[in-house]
Scaffold this motif. Structure first.
Motif, PDB file in Angstrom:
ATOM      1  N   ALA A   1       0.837  -1.205   0.000  1.00 54.67           N
ATOM      2  CA  ALA A   1       0.000   0.000   0.000  1.00 54.67           C
ATOM      3  C   ALA A   1       0.868   1.249   0.000  1.00 54.67           C
ATOM      4  N   HIS A   2       1.125   1.811  -1.163  1.00 58.68           N
ATOM      5  CA  HIS A   2       1.770   3.133  -1.266  1.00 58.68           C
ATOM      6  C   HIS A   2       1.341   3.757  -2.578  1.00 58.68           C
ATOM      7  N   PRO A   3       1.020   5.062  -2.553  1.00 58.60           N
ATOM      8  CA  PRO A   3       0.465   5.679  -3.766  1.00 58.60           C
ATOM      9  C   PRO A   3       1.484   5.964  -4.869  1.00 58.60           C
ATOM     10  N   ARG A   4       2.796   6.010  -4.546  1.00 61.34           N
ATOM     11  CA  ARG A   4       3.770   6.483  -5.530  1.00 61.34           C
ATOM     12  C   ARG A   4       4.706   5.365  -5.989  1.00 61.34           C
ATOM     13  N   PRO A   5       4.607   4.981  -7.256  1.00 62.47           N
ATOM     14  CA  PRO A   5       5.498   3.918  -7.758  1.00 62.47           C
ATOM     15  C   PRO A   5       6.979   4.300  -7.673  1.00 62.47           C
TER      16      PRO A   5
ATOM     17  N   ILE B   1       3.334 -11.128   3.059  1.00 63.20           N
ATOM     18  CA  ILE B   1       4.195  -9.962   3.247  1.00 63.20           C
ATOM     19  C   ILE B   1       3.259  -8.757   3.250  1.00 63.20           C
ATOM     20  N   ILE B   2       3.351  -7.946   4.277  1.00 64.81           N
ATOM     21  CA  ILE B   2       2.467  -6.787   4.394  1.00 64.81           C
ATOM     22  C   ILE B   2       3.353  -5.554   4.469  1.00 64.81           C
ATOM     23  N   GLN B   3       3.364  -4.771   3.405  1.00 63.31           N
ATOM     24  CA  GLN B   3       4.306  -3.640   3.284  1.00 63.31           C
ATOM     25  C   GLN B   3       3.557  -2.313   3.202  1.00 63.31           C
ATOM     26  N   PHE B   4       3.957  -1.378   4.049  1.00 56.78           N
ATOM     27  CA  PHE B   4       3.290  -0.067   4.041  1.00 56.78           C
ATOM     28  C   PHE B   4       4.152   0.985   4.723  1.00 56.78           C
TER      29      PHE B   4
ATOM     30  N   GLY C   1       0.074   4.252  12.074  1.00 56.17           N
ATOM     31  CA  GLY C   1      -0.685   3.061  11.719  1.00 56.17           C
ATOM     32  C   GLY C   1      -0.642   2.830  10.219  1.00 56.17           C
ATOM     33  N   MET C   2      -1.529   1.974   9.761  1.00 55.77           N
ATOM     34  CA  MET C   2      -1.592   1.629   8.346  1.00 55.77           C
ATOM     35  C   MET C   2      -2.304   2.718   7.553  1.00 55.77           C
ATOM     36  N   PRO C   3      -1.931   2.925   6.293  1.00 60.52           N
ATOM     37  CA  PRO C   3      -2.748   3.753   5.412  1.00 60.52           C
ATOM     38  C   PRO C   3      -4.170   3.189   5.344  1.00 60.52           C
ATOM     39  N   ALA C   4      -5.148   4.070   5.162  1.00 59.07           N
ATOM     40  CA  ALA C   4      -6.550   3.637   5.174  1.00 59.07           C
ATOM     41  C   ALA C   4      -6.822   2.532   4.157  1.00 59.07           C
ATOM     42  N   ILE C   5      -6.167   2.572   2.993  1.00 57.44           N
ATOM     43  CA  ILE C   5      -6.464   1.581   1.962  1.00 57.44           C
ATOM     44  C   ILE C   5      -6.111   0.172   2.447  1.00 57.44           C
ATOM     45  N   LEU C   6      -5.105   0.075   3.320  1.00 53.07           N
ATOM     46  CA  LEU C   6      -4.723  -1.226   3.863  1.00 53.07           C
ATOM     47  C   LEU C   6      -5.633  -1.618   5.029  1.00 53.07           C
ATOM     48  N   LYS C   7      -5.959  -0.656   5.886  1.00 50.05           N
ATOM     49  CA  LYS C   7      -6.883  -0.970   6.984  1.00 50.05           C
ATOM     50  C   LYS C   7      -8.217  -1.457   6.421  1.00 50.05           C
ATOM     51  N   GLY C   8      -8.653  -0.828   5.331  1.00 47.85           N
ATOM     52  CA  GLY C   8      -9.918  -1.219   4.731  1.00 47.85           C
ATOM     53  C   GLY C   8      -9.855  -2.570   4.026  1.00 47.85           C
ATOM     54  N   TRP C   9      -8.681  -2.939   3.548  1.00 55.07           N
ATOM     55  CA  TRP C   9      -8.510  -4.304   3.009  1.00 55.07           C
ATOM     56  C   TRP C   9      -8.786  -5.297   4.138  1.00 55.07           C
TER      57      TRP C   9
ATOM     58  N   THR D   1       4.424  -2.053  19.916  1.00 57.25           N
ATOM     59  CA  THR D   1       3.155  -1.780  20.591  1.00 57.25           C
ATOM     60  C   THR D   1       2.191  -1.055  19.663  1.00 57.25           C
ATOM     61  N   LEU D   2       2.708  -0.084  18.893  1.00 53.49           N
ATOM     62  CA  LEU D   2       1.832   0.633  17.958  1.00 53.49           C
ATOM     63  C   LEU D   2       1.194  -0.320  16.951  1.00 53.49           C
ATOM     64  N   LEU D   3       1.930  -1.366  16.563  1.00 54.97           N
ATOM     65  CA  LEU D   3       1.400  -2.298  15.557  1.00 54.97           C
ATOM     66  C   LEU D   3       0.799  -3.558  16.161  1.00 54.97           C
TER      67      LEU D   3
END
Lengths: 267, 267
Positions: A17-21, A102-105, A111-119, A176-178
């Motif tokens: 989850a990242h907007p910029r290639p 693998i969960i990359q963000f 926390g996670m970007p919203a697009i990943l939390k919503g996944w 702890t945050l994650l």
């Protein structure tokens, strides 16, 4: 324990989850997938590129939409009855197949970007990721959910430095945050996590530092199968029985979230 | 300290995220807003009803989209140059006006629904919520951000019971699970929070229990102006200076996140 969705050995899902290639995250994603593809069958979910919709809403219930009742339970019914949206079912198929996630963000607002939390909100439905009862009548969660048999590596970039995100750091320590992800999402569903793969000072890395980080990641990925995964305590072991709080004789007096780590148990 | 966006006395913003108007959350929202409207000017952001898009993406940069550089900093430039999207600017105007923020949501996977997380990702940009330096050259954050002068009440419903979410509870205690919001988002931007308003067992409440919860909420809202807000430690007080970790003589030996609470200081 029953394995609800037996994974295909050697298959990994890289969730990204990242907007910029052209970002550091974009390079990590491309080079990481390349590295892993040398040893595994790698599926990918590039959520921004897919235009994934992260908003869990009434239409996720399909023909059950509008039905009165508990939303999470209705999602479980929609799963069982094949009513979930096509994009959600496609993601569930990938998760079901993978034995390594693998969960990359990038860390956004700790926390996670919203697009990943919503996944997570949309894909990890009742019925699929949790919800069964075991033979003793306990819910199968925390160590024994629908995704049992899988392991996860979380790769996270942070603009802050390791001190701010370390033990007693001003931003809170990253483990702890994650915890809501490693324990509340993954362990709840049966997935054990490897130690976090953290890239700090991510906004200020020069070319050499980027090259070093990419080498470190490739080494980590190449050896991941030999790494022990961290285990939290199992609900079924009786360590919480009766009170849903950790028994007073275990990690006595402590209130930090590390009390939920299983002592000396690694998978 | 400078107040970047002086709030309008007596104005509140109720930020709300639940997909179902006929849910317990829907009732809490409507009756809560009604109660508060008796004593304040109440603005609302009903994110589902607004169809708020929670995905922070390139187009958030307006005419700066495609510019090379750090995304968070570019968002700050887009803010300064009036390039942010119209929906984001509308939300920022409401936040700027409010001296009291009510943030209401169901606990989904031990955190906020994606639509609310994405509101934070998109609306609380650099320039608006953080990013200035104070007169000593320290960044204005953790107690002194762009939203200083405001207080927040978080109202959260949870399917689990109070033991699971209490101290040493199996799911992690809720104050720690929501530390990324209370400290990482709100306190970072200068906002002090009241004690969480938690409704547990939210899926299993009968009519009497719902009525009790609504009465409890109305009482809480009616007296909120007299409640002390919790303070975390201020970055500028020197308690983290040098190492970005809490000084060893403060809360010695502890690693739980409550070490970041200011001792005996309430606002």
């Amino acid at each position: 324990m029953t394995i609800s969705h037996p994974p295909t050995p050697g298959t990994a899902l890289w969730l990204y989850a990242h907007p910029r290639p052209d970002s550091l995250n974009g390079r990590i994603f491309r080079e990481g997938v390349d590295t892993l593809a040398g040893q595994r069958n790698v599926l990918t979910s590039d959520l921004y590129a897919q235009g994934f919709d992260p908003v869990l809403r009434e239409s996720d219930l399909g023909q059950l939409s509008g039905t009165h009742g508990n939303f999470a339970e209705l999602l479980g019914d929609a799963y069982t009855q094949g009513q979930l949206a096509l994009d959600v079912r496609a993601e569930q198929r990938k998760v079901a197949e993978a034995e390594l996630l693998i969960i990359q963000f990038p860390l956004w607002w700790y926390g996670m970007p919203a697009i990943l939390k919503g996944w997570i909100d949309r894909v990890l439905t009742a019925g699929f990721a949790f919800g069964d009862l075991d033979e003793t009548g306990l819910p199968r969660r925390y160590g024994d959910g629908g995704l049992v048999g899988r392991k996860a590596l979380i790769i996270v970039t942070a603009g802050e430095d390791g001190r701010s995100l370390g033990s007693r750091g001003i931003s809170g320590d990253l483990d702890t945050l994650l915890f809501p992800l490693t324990h509340g999402v993954l362990w709840y569903s049966g997935v054990a996590s490897y130690d976090l793969h953290v890239i700090t000072d991510a906004d200020g890395l020069d070319d050499d530092a980027v090259a070093r980080e990419l080498r470190r990641l490739r080494r980590r990925l190449s050896g991941i199968a030999e790494e022990p995964a961290r285990l939290f305590r199992n609900l079924r072991d009786g360590e919480y029985r009766g009170t849903r709080a950790l028994r007073a004789d275990l990690a006595p007096g402590r209130t930090d979230l590390n009390v939920h780590l299983a002592d000396d148990r690694r998978l």
